[in-house]
Design an enzyme around this catalytic site. Structure first.
Site, short mmCIF file in Angstrom:
data_model
loop_
_atom_site.label_atom_id
_atom_site.label_comp_id
_atom_site.label_asym_id
_atom_site.label_seq_id
_atom_site.Cartn_x
_atom_site.Cartn_y
_atom_site.Cartn_z
NE ARG A 61 1.98 27.97 58.66
CZ ARG A 61 1.33 27.83 57.51
NH1 ARG A 61 1.73 26.95 56.61
NH2 ARG A 61 0.28 28.58 57.24
CG ASP A 62 7.21 19.15 59.75
OD1 ASP A 62 6.81 17.99 59.63
OD2 ASP A 62 8.35 19.44 60.20
CB ILE A 63 8.96 21.93 64.09
CG1 ILE A 63 9.58 22.99 64.98
CG2 ILE A 63 9.83 20.68 64.04
CD1 ILE A 63 9.66 22.60 66.45
CG ASN A 83 7.23 9.24 56.23
OD1 ASN A 83 7.30 8.91 55.05
ND2 ASN A 83 7.69 10.40 56.65
CB VAL A 122 5.81 11.87 65.39
CG1 VAL A 122 4.68 12.20 66.36
CG2 VAL A 122 6.97 12.86 65.58
CG HIS A 147 2.35 12.68 61.24
ND1 HIS A 147 2.76 11.78 62.20
CD2 HIS A 147 3.40 12.84 60.40
CE1 HIS A 147 4.01 11.43 61.96
NE2 HIS A 147 4.43 12.05 60.87
CG HIS A 162 4.57 14.55 56.23
ND1 HIS A 162 5.54 15.28 56.87
CD2 HIS A 162 4.60 13.31 56.79
CE1 HIS A 162 6.15 14.50 57.78
NE2 HIS A 162 5.61 13.31 57.75
#
Ligand code: AMP
Length: 109
Positions: free
Chosen positions: A25-27, A83, A92, A96, A98
């Site tokens: 999970r994204d923070i 991205n 980052v 990754h 999303h």
């Protein structure tokens, strides 16, 4: 940072795993479901990933589809975003994808 999640050196909220990929999970979630899917091996961005390994590229997309099923957004619909580089706001540099869903979206934002 994301390498340390993959190895378990740092704890994170794991959603799903496969041989080649890892989802957590994204923070700072931007939707009710906001999960990041990464290859276990380190590539700076999706272009590097795609150039290096077709099977690992497929693995990321396969795990993203599994995440969508587990999160209950496979049928209602969801968005995948990668991205890539500064103009896109990539912060980052361990590639990754999303996976965003659980809300009705418009395009592009
Ligand atoms: P970006 O590089 O712009 O595609 O996005 C990086 C994403 O990583 C952002 O959505 C952050 O909220 C997320 N992020 C940064 N640090 C962490 C962390 N420690 N755990 C989970 N997600 C994170």
């Amino acid at each position: 940072l994301f390498c340390k999640f993959v190895t378990g050196e740092l704890a994170t909220d794991v959603v799903a795993e496969s041989d080649s990929s890892f989802a957590f999970r994204d923070i700072n979630p931007q939707a009710p479901t906001h999960v990041l899917v990464v290859p276990r091996n380190h590539y700076a961005n999706v272009a590097e990933l795609a150039a290096a390994s077709a099977s690992e590229t497929a693995g990321v997309f396969q795990l993203a589809a599994e995440v969508a099923k587990r999160e209950g957004i496979a049928d209602s619909g969801y968005r995948m975003v990668a991205n890539t580089g500064p103009a896109a706001g990539q912060t980052v540099f361990h590639t990754h994808i999303h996976v965003l869903g659980g809300v009705s979206m418009s395009w592009p934002a």
